[in-house]
Scaffold this active site. Structure first.
Site, PDB file in Angstrom:
ATOM      1  N   SER A 242       0.843  -1.190   0.000  1.00 35.26           N
ATOM      2  CA  SER A 242       0.000   0.000   0.000  1.00 35.26           C
ATOM      3  C   SER A 242       0.877   1.238   0.000  1.00 35.26           C
ATOM      4  O   SER A 242       2.100   1.152   0.043  1.00 35.26           O
ATOM      5  CB  SER A 242      -0.924   0.004   1.217  1.00 35.26           C
ATOM      6  OG  SER A 242      -0.157   0.268   2.374  1.00 35.26           O
ATOM      7  N   LYS A 243       0.202   2.368  -0.024  1.00 34.75           N
ATOM      8  CA  LYS A 243       0.884   3.657  -0.125  1.00 34.75           C
ATOM      9  C   LYS A 243       2.030   3.794   0.884  1.00 34.75           C
ATOM     10  O   LYS A 243       3.077   4.336   0.580  1.00 34.75           O
ATOM     11  CB  LYS A 243      -0.166   4.754   0.107  1.00 34.75           C
ATOM     12  CG  LYS A 243       0.225   6.108  -0.413  1.00 34.75           C
ATOM     13  CD  LYS A 243       0.085   6.207  -1.916  1.00 34.75           C
ATOM     14  CE  LYS A 243       1.156   7.131  -2.456  1.00 34.75           C
ATOM     15  NZ  LYS A 243       1.390   6.984  -3.879  1.00 34.75           N
TER      16      LYS A 243
END
Ligand code: GLU
Length: 467
Positions: A242-243
């Site tokens: 994820s980010k």
């Protein structure tokens, strides 16, 4: 003839998981002398954007993944309609008029009874005949696929091996929405048939969709492609990427100064291997790629390894190419690269020391504009005892022919004359001229910065020395 495809939904950037799947499909098609197709699955009208389509096209181009297409599902609606009609006629599909409220209530009831939520088949033709259920006036139905009740679906996954799912696990899925737009599971089958796919390779988040799709192939009397499901990519901590694990969009890596060949190499190796090879060209990837060596377990994304690979590719890259890539970074940083040292020469001097183009540009700034040294560096290196030697050097540098060898001679001459050790002179000199304590060899650095700049910076900084 081998045909593979990448079929992204344009609902965000081209993320590295998608890019890796695309790369595997592309490499496999290339290796087999086949064709790789790009199909944009843009049927989610709410979430699809033109910007995302562009990001996908940009990412593919940057990574060098050439393709047949792109095809857009929204341009093929008539075709899905025609195939849905075929399924209606053959009894493999039927209209369903269940409202959203009805379906919600159905699921709620199932949950309350501890059953798996599923469509209960209330609009199946045999059921309608028995119950006498009549279509509500004026309502637009969805079309559902009549999934077989018994038996099982089996395929030999190219990556995961044999997989079997009982039909009793599957319900009658919607294939056409009321607005005439196909659902993913239907559009994908129609397209993979029409586009003559031999291999359907995708992320393993789609494993559960595959048996549904296989049943649709059977209903249409079509032979199956081979299926392969690539495990996902995790962050270093074992969580889904994820980010917060860093950049995810392929073009963010461009923005941060990665070379496409480094990212291609990294993504290829992430979840696939060929012996102990860590660094290999795209040609080698094509030569070696197979599904047998795609890992069955999720891969972990390692940003340090990607940086390391990028560093290796930067070292080998052509200086003019690197200069062109570094130029926008430098301009953003207020450096006029058209004046002063030729950027390709600066790059040649610095490229061994950096792992991204952004770092390369950062390291090149002092060739184009003065950088004020930090107070700590001045404190450490600007001492009264060395000032006379620096002044001596200043006047020698003003007279000599401005080439690396002569600059070196001048520096060495001052070191000898003033009975110094090299670093005693070279360190303050570096700091004065570049603002930094670490630079490539000082003679080469001064040569590129140019006499006028070097003397001006020295003169200015000498004033900051203690008397
Ligand atoms: N549009 C689907 C996705 O982006 C494609 C999956 C497939 O390759 O079948 O996940």
């Amino acid at each position: 003839m081998i045909r593979t495809r990448f079929a992204p939904s344009p609902t965000g950037y081209l993320h590295i998981g998608g890019a890796r799947t695309a790369l595997y499909c592309w490499a496999f098609a290339k290796k087999q002398g086949g064709t790789f197709v790009l199909r944009v699955e843009d049927t989610d009208r709410e979430r699809s954007t033109d910007a995302s389509v562009q990001a996908i096209l940009d990412g593919m181009q940057w990574l060098g993944l050439d393709y047949e297409g792109p095809y857009f599902q929204m341009q093929r609606l008539d075709r899905y309609r025609a195939v849905a009609d075929e399924l209606l006629r053959s009894g493999h599909a039927y209209p369903c008029y269940a409202t959203k409220e009805e379906l919600d209530a159905m699921r709620e009831g199932q949950r309350a009874r501890n059953e798996k939520p599923r469509y209960d088949g209330r609009w199946r033709p045999d059921h309608v005949q028995r119950s006498g259920l009549a279509p509500p006036m004026g309502a637009q139905p969805v079309i559902r696929f009549r999934n077989p009740d018994a038996g099982e679906v089996t395929w030999s996954d190219l990556i995961k091996g044999p997989i079997t799912i009982a039909n009793s696990e599957l319900d009658d899925l919607v294939i056409m929405r009321a607005d005439g737009i196909p659902t993913y599971n239907f559009g994908v089958v129609v397209d993979d048939i029409d586009m003559e796919m031999t291999h359907v390779i995708r992320g393993d988040d789609h494993v559960n969709n595959t048996p549904r799709q296989i049943n649709i192939y059977h209903a249409l009397g079509k032979s199956l492609p081979l299926f392969g499901h690539v495990p996902m990519i995790l962050g270093q901590d074992g969580e889904r990427l994820s980010k917060r694990h860093g950049a995810q969009g392929v073009m963010e890596y461009f923005d941060e100064g990665f070379l496409p060949e480094a990212l291609v190499n990294y993504l290829a190796r992430l979840g696939w291997s060929h012996g102990d090879n860590e660094k290999f060209s795209t040609d080698k990837l094509i030569e070696w790629f197979d599904f047998k060596h795609v890992s069955r377990s999720p891969a972990r994304f390692d940003p340090d390894k990607l940086r390391w690979l990028n560093q290796q590719y930067i070292k080998e890259a052509d200086n003019k190419r690197l200069a062109k890539l570094a130029q926008p970074f430098l301009e953003r940083d207020g450096c006029a690269t058209g004046q002063g040292a030729p950027l390709a020469s600066v790059v040649a001097l610095l490229k061994e020391r950096v792992s991204t183009i952004e770092e390369l540009a950062d390291a090149a700034v002092y060739f184009y504009r003065e950088l004020e040294p930090s107070a700590e560096l001045k404190q450490q290196h600007y001492t009264a005892d060395i000032k006379p030697a620096l002044e001596d050097l200043q006047s020698r540098l003003a007279r000599i022919e401005w080439i690396r060898a002569k600059i070196n001679e001048a520096v060495k001459g001052v070191v000898a004359e003033h009975k110094l050790k090299m670093p005693k002179l070279a360190m303050p000199l570096r700091v004065m001229v570049t603002g930094e304590a670490q630079t490539p060899s000082i003679d080469a650095t001064l040569e590129l910065i140019g006499r006028e700049q070097v003397l001006a910076r020295m003169a200015k900084q000498l004033q900051a020395f203690p008397a």
